[in-house]
Design an enzyme around this catalytic site. Structure first.
Site, PDB file in Angstrom:
ATOM      1  N   GLU A 100       0.904  -1.201   0.066  1.00  0.00           N
ATOM      2  CA  GLU A 100      -0.194   0.078   0.122  1.00  0.00           C
ATOM      3  C   GLU A 100       0.848   1.172  -0.038  1.00  0.00           C
ATOM      4  OE1 GLU A 100      -2.441   1.444  -0.812  1.00  0.00           O
ATOM      5  OE2 GLU A 100      -4.050   1.509   0.716  1.00  0.00           O
ATOM      6  N   ASP A 101       0.303   2.453  -0.528  1.00  0.00           N
ATOM      7  CA  ASP A 101       1.116   3.540  -0.571  1.00  0.00           C
ATOM      8  C   ASP A 101       1.090   4.182   1.008  1.00  0.00           C
ATOM      9  OD1 ASP A 101      -1.623   4.308  -0.595  1.00  0.00           O
ATOM     10  OD2 ASP A 101      -1.511   5.509  -2.260  1.00  0.00           O
ATOM     11  N   ASP A 104      -3.601   5.961   6.453  1.00  0.00           N
ATOM     12  CA  ASP A 104      -4.179   7.378   7.142  1.00  0.00           C
ATOM     13  C   ASP A 104      -4.902   6.890   8.255  1.00  0.00           C
ATOM     14  OD1 ASP A 104      -4.898  10.382   5.534  1.00  0.00           O
ATOM     15  OD2 ASP A 104      -6.065   9.594   7.147  1.00  0.00           O
ATOM     16  N   PHE A 153      -1.346  16.207   4.055  1.00  0.00           N
ATOM     17  CA  PHE A 153      -1.568  15.584   2.656  1.00  0.00           C
ATOM     18  C   PHE A 153      -0.266  15.671   2.033  1.00  0.00           C
ATOM     19  CE2 PHE A 153      -3.213  15.022  -1.206  1.00  0.00           C
ATOM     20  CZ  PHE A 153      -4.291  14.028  -1.162  1.00  0.00           C
ATOM     21  N   ARG A 166       1.242  11.712  -9.016  1.00  0.00           N
ATOM     22  CA  ARG A 166       1.748  10.564  -8.840  1.00  0.00           C
ATOM     23  C   ARG A 166       3.329  10.154  -9.253  1.00  0.00           C
ATOM     24  NH1 ARG A 166      -2.602   7.189  -6.981  1.00  0.00           N
ATOM     25  NH2 ARG A 166      -4.536   7.626  -8.128  1.00  0.00           N
TER      26      ARG A 166
HETATM   27  P1  IMP Z   1      -7.251   5.414   4.886  1.00  0.00           P
HETATM   28  O1  IMP Z   1      -8.292   4.509   4.506  1.00  0.00           O
HETATM   29  O2  IMP Z   1      -7.861   6.584   5.538  1.00  0.00           O
HETATM   30  O3  IMP Z   1      -6.083   4.863   5.627  1.00  0.00           O
HETATM   31  O4  IMP Z   1      -6.742   5.846   3.722  1.00  0.00           O
HETATM   32  C1  IMP Z   1      -5.775   5.214   2.699  1.00  0.00           C
HETATM   33  C2  IMP Z   1      -5.930   5.862   1.201  1.00  0.00           C
HETATM   34  O5  IMP Z   1      -6.130   7.108   1.370  1.00  0.00           O
HETATM   35  C3  IMP Z   1      -4.466   5.650   0.734  1.00  0.00           C
HETATM   36  O6  IMP Z   1      -4.580   4.453  -0.069  1.00  0.00           O
HETATM   37  C4  IMP Z   1      -4.401   6.872  -0.386  1.00  0.00           C
HETATM   38  O7  IMP Z   1      -5.218   6.449  -1.647  1.00  0.00           O
HETATM   39  C5  IMP Z   1      -5.355   7.873   0.504  1.00  0.00           C
HETATM   40  N1  IMP Z   1      -4.544   8.793   1.105  1.00  0.00           N
HETATM   41  C6  IMP Z   1      -4.610   8.959   2.543  1.00  0.00           C
HETATM   42  N2  IMP Z   1      -3.725   9.888   2.838  1.00  0.00           N
HETATM   43  C7  IMP Z   1      -3.309  10.601   1.675  1.00  0.00           C
HETATM   44  C8  IMP Z   1      -2.350  11.636   1.486  1.00  0.00           C
HETATM   45  O8  IMP Z   1      -1.760  12.130   2.027  1.00  0.00           O
HETATM   46  N3  IMP Z   1      -2.109  12.023   0.009  1.00  0.00           N
HETATM   47  C9  IMP Z   1      -2.614  11.009  -0.998  1.00  0.00           C
HETATM   48  N4  IMP Z   1      -3.457  10.099  -0.547  1.00  0.00           N
HETATM   49  C10 IMP Z   1      -3.729   9.473   0.529  1.00  0.00           C
END
Ligand code: IMP
Length: 181
Positions: A100-101, A104, A153, A166
């Site tokens: 995963e990237d 959050d 962000f 990206r």
């Molecule tokens: P989560 O479900 O809140 O953990 O969000 C995860 C997904 O949100 C990641 O796979 C990203 O696609 C996106 N995401 C969360 N934070 C960022 C950020 O700072 N920049 C860009 N994409 C983000």
């Protein structure tokens, strides 16, 4: 020619730092999986550059798969997770590493990993380039993390803002005037 780099306020993690950290993570993965023929499952699209970088370093027998998971809209985590068609027979009784990237809230990875566990994986771990610990909402315990970052962000190295940026080779923060309010 106008470069997307002009939209970047600051670089948070350089290309060199990413390279170095990926090599370290690969050493750890070698120790843990070299005899296991695991499946590295790339979460599209954000994890593509990270996955490619990791593959440069990983020299043992493995399989690669991709999955499309969507949870973000602009700069907001939507809380709901959509997974496109995936043949879950591929992962039955296999060691799976979700690539995963960024984590959050952790909701995307929690829902995705729960789903894979239900489908009968032998083991499941998370390999994420970035984690924002202050925002984590769900217990996840990702085993392999590249960098812990503050609540900002970020874009670049696979991460997007409205599908842009990206292709930056580093992780950075955008200038406020570039962001739509
Ligand atoms: P989560 O479900 O809140 O953990 O969000 C995860 C997904 O949100 C990641 O796979 C990203 O696609 C996106 N995401 C969360 N934070 C960022 C950020 O700072 N920049 C860009 N994409 C983000």
């Amino acid at each position: 020619m106008r470069s997307i780099e002009e939209d970047v306020l600051k670089v948070l993690i350089t290309k060199e730092e990413i390279d170095e950290r990926c090599a370290e993570l690969a050493e750890q993965l070698h120790r843990d999986y070299q005899d296991e023929n695991p499946i590295f499952l790339c979460i599209l699209k954000g994890a593509m550059p990270f996955m490619a970088k990791m593959l440069d370093h990983l020299k043992f027998k493995m399989q690669i798969e991709c999955i499309r998971v969507k949870s973000y809209d602009g700069m907001n985590s939507t809380g709901s997770v959509k997974i496109d068609d995936f043949n879950f027979d591929l992962i039955k009784d296999r060691h799976v590493i979700l690539v995963e990237d960024i984590i959050d809230t952790g909701l995307t990875m929690k829902k995705t990993s729960d789903l894979f566990k239900e489908k009968g994986v032998k083991s499941l771990e998370i390999l994420a380039l970035l984690n924002k610990p202050v925002l984590n909402k769900v217990p996840l315990n990702p085993k392999y993390i590249g960098f812990e970052i503050p609540n900002e962000f970020v874009i670049g190295f696979g991460l997007d803002y409205d599908e842009q940026y990206r292709n930056l080779p580093y992780v950075g923060v955008l200038k406020p005037e570039v962001v739509k309010h």
